[in-house]
Design a protein around this motif. Sequence first.
Motif, mmCIF file in Angstrom:
data_model
loop_
_atom_site.group_PDB
_atom_site.id
_atom_site.type_symbol
_atom_site.label_atom_id
_atom_site.label_comp_id
_atom_site.label_asym_id
_atom_site.label_seq_id
_atom_site.Cartn_x
_atom_site.Cartn_y
_atom_site.Cartn_z
ATOM 1 N N ILE A 30 0.857 -1.178 0.000
ATOM 2 C CA ILE A 30 0.000 0.000 0.000
ATOM 3 C C ILE A 30 0.897 1.233 0.000
ATOM 4 C CG2 ILE A 30 -1.937 -1.105 1.196
ATOM 5 C CD1 ILE A 30 -1.011 0.269 3.785
ATOM 6 N N THR A 32 0.742 5.224 1.269
ATOM 7 C CA THR A 32 -0.043 6.073 2.151
ATOM 8 C C THR A 32 0.455 7.510 2.119
ATOM 9 O OG1 THR A 32 1.337 5.750 4.122
ATOM 10 C CG2 THR A 32 -0.375 4.099 3.694
ATOM 11 N N ILE A 68 -4.714 5.843 3.109
ATOM 12 C CA ILE A 68 -4.259 4.961 2.041
ATOM 13 C C ILE A 68 -4.624 5.578 0.687
ATOM 14 C CG2 ILE A 68 -4.474 2.671 0.996
ATOM 15 C CD1 ILE A 68 -5.045 1.578 3.798
ATOM 16 N N VAL A 71 -3.567 0.832 -3.347
ATOM 17 C CA VAL A 71 -3.342 -0.521 -2.844
ATOM 18 C C VAL A 71 -2.937 -1.426 -4.008
ATOM 19 C CG1 VAL A 71 -5.010 -0.226 -0.978
ATOM 20 C CG2 VAL A 71 -5.750 -1.245 -3.133
ATOM 21 N N PHE A 78 -7.221 -3.918 3.302
ATOM 22 C CA PHE A 78 -7.362 -2.473 3.382
ATOM 23 C C PHE A 78 -7.877 -1.946 2.052
ATOM 24 C CE2 PHE A 78 -3.967 -3.316 6.527
ATOM 25 C CZ PHE A 78 -4.526 -2.692 7.636
ATOM 26 N N THR A 80 -8.514 1.830 -0.400
ATOM 27 C CA THR A 80 -8.149 3.220 -0.630
ATOM 28 C C THR A 80 -9.080 4.143 0.164
ATOM 29 O OG1 THR A 80 -7.386 2.681 -2.849
ATOM 30 C CG2 THR A 80 -7.876 4.982 -2.415
ATOM 31 N N ARG A 97 5.483 3.523 1.700
ATOM 32 C CA ARG A 97 5.099 2.318 0.963
ATOM 33 C C ARG A 97 5.325 1.135 1.894
ATOM 34 N NH1 ARG A 97 8.175 0.474 -4.493
ATOM 35 N NH2 ARG A 97 9.876 0.496 -2.974
ATOM 36 N N CYS A 110 0.533 -2.059 10.518
ATOM 37 C CA CYS A 110 -0.491 -1.185 9.922
ATOM 38 C C CYS A 110 -1.827 -1.495 10.579
ATOM 39 C CB CYS A 110 -0.540 -1.432 8.413
ATOM 40 S SG CYS A 110 -1.668 -0.336 7.531
ATOM 41 N N ARG A 112 -5.844 -0.301 11.246
ATOM 42 C CA ARG A 112 -6.977 0.521 10.812
ATOM 43 C C ARG A 112 -7.482 1.372 11.979
ATOM 44 N NH1 ARG A 112 -9.434 -3.231 8.999
ATOM 45 N NH2 ARG A 112 -9.243 -2.963 6.740
#
Length: 320
Positions: A30, A32, A68, A71, A78, A80, A97, A110, A112
């Motif tokens: 991903i 970010t 994000i 992806v 996860f 976007t 990254r 990572c 959420r």
Amino acid sequence: MKCIGIEFPELGEARLFDLPDPPQPGPTEIVTRTLFSGVTNGTERHSLMADFGSRFPARAGYQHVSVIEEVGRRVDQFSTGETVFLGNHGGHRGWHRVDLAAANPRERLCLRLPPEMEHEYCALFGIAGVGFRHSRRIRVAAPMRVWVAGLGLIGQSVAQASRALGAHVTVTDIDPRRLQIAAQLDAHCVIDIGDDSAVESLTEGGPYDRIVDACGAPDLFDFIYEHKLLALYGAIGALAGRQPTVFHQTMLHALRASIESSSHFTLEDLGILRHFCQLGTVRIAPLVTHRVPVDEAPAIYATMRDDPAELLGVIFDWQT
């Protein structure tokens, strides 16, 4: 997206540097965009001042709240647009990254973040996560008595984590502001270690099942031994950065006690932290003393160099 980062070009100096545009993510990656980042006071000052032999230029920091942007095609956990906390050792930078399939779990920290959480304060989840890692490492549980020596950001975090895990928590420091914050965060017993009555107060509250060294005072282990502050089967959590340390083997042998350490945090620690933050048991906002645009970072590091006690929770805003 700010394509900049923070680095230490030489001893005691900080500057912003340019980053290229982020690359396209690989299949399990991903990309970010940073919203906020939190300063890791101890780790970053050690790097800034080369306490343990830093090489320059140096980059430090592992607390980022990010959204994000893209992806990889094999990423399904996860999406976007989601906001996440990143605990990777990538330094303060405008984008990251992350390979979610990296073999090293520290490279894929990572988490959420729910929309209802105050994402700004989650920029200090790294330090708070260290608090939970250490408290869990030394097996803090109800109804233990825990003494946290030192109320910098790490000490405050361990105190909150230990209380959340069910312990009765005593804290000590000499800084009135830090003591006041600890009281605000519901530490059960708050002691100014500079007071004439401090030893008596500590002794009355002990012996302690767990003692956490979050101050690095050279004579702390001798102090614990002299005043018989460690309980039978107790443990001392050696969390503060230290040079070579001497302790009394008798203290450990007679009590069948231990000295233990920990490092960083796990994704499980972060999940537990998030849970207690959502419940309101752990609070980060009272720890924040500075919130500035990232462009003002060099001035923050000048304060870190010259007057580190002035800083507690520091958050860089990457959106301004």
